[in-house]
Design an enzyme around this catalytic site. Structure first.
Site, PDB file in Angstrom:
ATOM      1  CE1 TYR A   1      76.329 -63.255 -39.937  1.00  0.00           C
ATOM      2  CE2 TYR A   1      77.823 -62.784 -38.224  1.00  0.00           C
ATOM      3  CZ  TYR A   1      76.834 -63.272 -39.247  1.00  0.00           C
ATOM      4  OH  TYR A   1      76.166 -64.204 -38.688  1.00  0.00           O
TER       5      TYR A   1
ATOM      6  NE  ARG B   1      71.976 -65.063 -31.232  1.00  0.00           N
ATOM      7  CZ  ARG B   1      71.440 -64.549 -32.686  1.00  0.00           C
ATOM      8  NH1 ARG B   1      69.988 -64.201 -32.771  1.00  0.00           N
ATOM      9  NH2 ARG B   1      72.448 -64.912 -33.137  1.00  0.00           N
TER      10      ARG B   1
ATOM     11  NE  ARG C   1      64.951 -63.828 -33.694  1.00  0.00           N
ATOM     12  CZ  ARG C   1      65.321 -64.560 -34.771  1.00  0.00           C
ATOM     13  NH1 ARG C   1      65.118 -64.526 -36.234  1.00  0.00           N
ATOM     14  NH2 ARG C   1      67.053 -65.507 -34.521  1.00  0.00           N
TER      15      ARG C   1
ATOM     16  NE  ARG D   1      63.421 -55.088 -32.993  1.00  0.00           N
ATOM     17  CZ  ARG D   1      63.771 -55.778 -33.649  1.00  0.00           C
ATOM     18  NH1 ARG D   1      64.068 -56.969 -32.916  1.00  0.00           N
ATOM     19  NH2 ARG D   1      63.614 -55.611 -34.978  1.00  0.00           N
TER      20      ARG D   1
ATOM     21  CG  ASP E   1      73.987 -58.607 -33.977  1.00  0.00           C
ATOM     22  OD1 ASP E   1      73.169 -59.646 -33.677  1.00  0.00           O
ATOM     23  OD2 ASP E   1      74.790 -58.352 -34.600  1.00  0.00           O
TER      24      ASP E   1
HETATM   25  O1  1CP Z   1      70.031 -62.917 -24.965  1.00  0.00           O
HETATM   26  C1  1CP Z   1      70.691 -63.151 -26.048  1.00  0.00           C
HETATM   27  O2  1CP Z   1      71.811 -63.697 -26.881  1.00  0.00           O
HETATM   28  C2  1CP Z   1      70.883 -61.596 -27.411  1.00  0.00           C
HETATM   29  C3  1CP Z   1      71.433 -61.058 -27.753  1.00  0.00           C
HETATM   30  C4  1CP Z   1      72.161 -61.340 -29.275  1.00  0.00           C
HETATM   31  C5  1CP Z   1      73.385 -62.220 -28.730  1.00  0.00           C
HETATM   32  C6  1CP Z   1      74.453 -62.317 -28.134  1.00  0.00           C
HETATM   33  C7  1CP Z   1      71.698 -60.635 -29.961  1.00  0.00           C
HETATM   34  C8  1CP Z   1      70.336 -60.411 -30.646  1.00  0.00           C
HETATM   35  N1  1CP Z   1      72.365 -61.325 -31.075  1.00  0.00           N
HETATM   36  C9  1CP Z   1      74.127 -61.993 -30.422  1.00  0.00           C
HETATM   37  C10 1CP Z   1      74.429 -62.330 -31.501  1.00  0.00           C
HETATM   38  C11 1CP Z   1      74.720 -62.788 -32.419  1.00  0.00           C
HETATM   39  N2  1CP Z   1      74.946 -61.860 -33.430  1.00  0.00           N
HETATM   40  C12 1CP Z   1      75.993 -63.743 -32.965  1.00  0.00           C
HETATM   41  C13 1CP Z   1      76.726 -64.308 -32.342  1.00  0.00           C
HETATM   42  C14 1CP Z   1      75.858 -65.452 -31.084  1.00  0.00           C
HETATM   43  C15 1CP Z   1      75.287 -66.753 -32.125  1.00  0.00           C
HETATM   44  O3  1CP Z   1      75.885 -67.030 -32.599  1.00  0.00           O
HETATM   45  O4  1CP Z   1      74.299 -67.301 -32.241  1.00  0.00           O
HETATM   46  C16 1CP Z   1      76.125 -63.835 -34.152  1.00  0.00           C
HETATM   47  C17 1CP Z   1      76.463 -65.065 -34.779  1.00  0.00           C
HETATM   48  C18 1CP Z   1      74.700 -63.108 -34.768  1.00  0.00           C
HETATM   49  C19 1CP Z   1      74.452 -62.061 -35.980  1.00  0.00           C
HETATM   50  C20 1CP Z   1      72.761 -62.397 -35.950  1.00  0.00           C
HETATM   51  N3  1CP Z   1      72.287 -61.203 -36.338  1.00  0.00           N
HETATM   52  C21 1CP Z   1      72.050 -63.033 -36.869  1.00  0.00           C
HETATM   53  C22 1CP Z   1      72.418 -64.217 -37.405  1.00  0.00           C
HETATM   54  C23 1CP Z   1      72.530 -64.381 -39.114  1.00  0.00           C
HETATM   55  C24 1CP Z   1      73.346 -65.323 -39.630  1.00  0.00           C
HETATM   56  O5  1CP Z   1      74.861 -65.578 -40.038  1.00  0.00           O
HETATM   57  O6  1CP Z   1      72.687 -66.987 -39.191  1.00  0.00           O
HETATM   58  C25 1CP Z   1      70.923 -62.467 -36.911  1.00  0.00           C
HETATM   59  C26 1CP Z   1      69.666 -63.337 -37.385  1.00  0.00           C
HETATM   60  C27 1CP Z   1      71.124 -61.536 -35.780  1.00  0.00           C
HETATM   61  C28 1CP Z   1      70.228 -60.815 -35.823  1.00  0.00           C
HETATM   62  C29 1CP Z   1      69.411 -60.719 -33.988  1.00  0.00           C
HETATM   63  N4  1CP Z   1      70.827 -60.657 -32.676  1.00  0.00           N
HETATM   64  C30 1CP Z   1      69.809 -60.258 -32.141  1.00  0.00           C
HETATM   65  C31 1CP Z   1      68.185 -61.381 -32.246  1.00  0.00           C
HETATM   66  C32 1CP Z   1      67.356 -60.913 -31.653  1.00  0.00           C
HETATM   67  C33 1CP Z   1      68.752 -60.662 -33.468  1.00  0.00           C
HETATM   68  C34 1CP Z   1      67.666 -61.615 -34.305  1.00  0.00           C
HETATM   69  C35 1CP Z   1      66.669 -59.410 -34.711  1.00  0.00           C
HETATM   70  C36 1CP Z   1      65.628 -59.503 -34.556  1.00  0.00           C
HETATM   71  O7  1CP Z   1      64.578 -60.103 -33.845  1.00  0.00           O
HETATM   72  O8  1CP Z   1      64.644 -58.749 -35.250  1.00  0.00           O
END
Ligand code: 1CP
Length: 360
Positions: free
Chosen positions: A167, A43, A47, A56, A92
């Site tokens: 999910y 990540r 953010r 964004r 994602d």
């Molecule tokens: O640099 C990076 O790694 C960003 C790319 C990335 C990746 C690898 C994003 C962007 N999402 C993910 C993978 C992801 N998404 C995972 C596996 C990694 C981890 O465990 O952290 C998971 C479980 C998700 C699901 C997800 N998407 C969540 C978690 C929710 C929960 O169950 O707690 C969230 C908050 C998102 C939204 C998301 N995805 C990515 C971003 C930057 C965001 C936040 C949204 C935003 O910026 O508005």
């Protein structure tokens, strides 16, 4: 370093010279000697970066994932800023699910929310397999990025069947995964049908990224740590193995990661990983004993430690580098993703420290 690339796989002997396949990151994944321990942050795009928040502010999460131009810019932001050894595609884990016809959204402050949770065979059948054409925007983004990144490797990724299923079955994020487990234990035939379909989608999604030029892939089974080892081996591992086995001949290393997986590290390696991601709970030397000599490790600074005073962070980074030396290959990373409140300057400083302290 030479700029020549050889399209030959880096596995089994023949050294590859030049290009991202010869980068410290890919070499560490293959347990080859490296000039310094490579570092990237899960990540790292996102953010914690003001330049990301600015982009964004005007575009929804899924819309930004479907725009090759925005994906390219957001993916490059942390590479420019932190000097990390690898980029990770901005996307994602739920992106291929939307391509498969699942109605879902990524809700700010919550995460993925599924309109109609999947709990019956009929609902599983409505999730269709995907083709490369369904995710052409990912193919395009990877090609643009590979051209921009030059020697820096790009990591592709996808969610593993269990974490995606969680999910879909829960309808959104869950602390206990209780409905997911209820389906797994109560309707194993539905469970296995769902995971088989998800494995098929995940494999195709990763193959699209490999064909477009990523240098490594990471399979995120973020929530697999909710399971016992026995249940992991019975209900999850066969499906993740289909995905990882399907990538075995591509010549790119496969990283397999989850949180709270101390008891699962050996099994997650056996599922078909070249590198096993380790969270902060297990020291890398102990993790290596569990995983064995045939796989590298990735990790494992607690993301919360980035809020500590610098001398505390420095001590921990040095401890992890020392413990990582026990492993046959080490990619420095956090034990889970960068938290949004993290000061990006601290990440830059950690990357520099990893390089300097591990220089050989
Ligand atoms: O640099 C990076 O790694 C960003 C790319 C990335 C990746 C690898 C994003 C962007 N999402 C993910 C993978 C992801 N998404 C995972 C596996 C990694 C981890 O465990 O952290 C998971 C479980 C998700 C699901 C997800 N998407 C969540 C978690 C929710 C929960 O169950 O707690 C969230 C908050 C998102 C939204 C998301 N995805 C990515 C971003 C930057 C965001 C936040 C949204 C935003 O910026 O508005």
């Amino acid at each position: 370093m030479s700029t020549a690339t050889t399209g030959s796989p880096a596995r089994d002997g023949e050294p590859v010279t030049g290009g991202p396949a010869d980068s410290p990151f890919v070499r560490a994944c293959w347990r080859r000697p490296v000039p310094h321990t490579p570092v990237w942050f899960m990540r790292q795009a996102g953010r914690s970066l003001p330049e990301y928040r600015e982009i964004r502010a005007e575009v929804g999460m899924l819309d930004s994932c479907r725009s090759p131009e925005l994906v390219t810019e957001i993916t490059l932001q942390p590479v420019r800023r932190h000097g990390v050894d690898a980029a990770i595609l901005f996307s994602d884990i739920v992106v291929p699910l939307t391509a498969a016809g699942v109605d879902l959204d990524i809700v700010p402050g919550t995460g993925p929310v599924v309109a109609e949770p999947v709990r019956t065979l009929g609902e599983v059948d409505r999730i269709r397999p995907i083709t490369a054409a369904d995710v052409s925007y990912v193919d395009e983004a990877v090609r643009m990025l590979v051209a921009e990144l030059g020697q820096t490797p790009l990591i592709g990724f996808a969610g593993a069947p269990f974490t995606l299923a969680s999910y879909l079955v829960e309808g959104g994020p869950s602390r206990t995964h209780s409905r997911t487990k209820a389906l797994m234990y109560g309707a194993p035939q539905v469970w296995h049908a769902l995971c088989a379909r998800l494995a098929e989608i995940t494999l195709e999604f990763l193959l699209v990224q490999v064909r477009a030029g990523v240098s490594a892939v990471q399979l995120f089974d973020s929530w697999a740590g909710a399971l016992s080892e026995a249940d992991y081996r019975r209900f999850v591992m066969p499906h993740s193995s289909v995905v990882l086995a399907g990538l075995a001949d591509t010549g790119v290393p496969r990283i397999h990661f989850g949180v709270g997986t101390a008891e699962l590290l050996a099994a997650m390696g056996e599922a078909g990983a070249d590198v096993v991601g380790v969270d902060w709970r297990t020291p890398l030397d102990a993790a290596t004993v569990r995983i064995g000599p045939d796989r590298a490790v990735q990790g494992n600074l607690d993301p919360c430690l980035l809020f500590a005073p610098w001398p505390v962070i420095e001590t921990e980074v040095r401890r992890i580098l020392t413990q990582g030396q026990v492993a046959p290959g080490h990619v420095f990373n956090l034990g889970h993703g960068v938290l949004p409140e993290t000061d990006p300057d601290v990440l830059t400083r950690v990357a520099a420290l990893v390089h300097e302290a591990s220089a050989r």
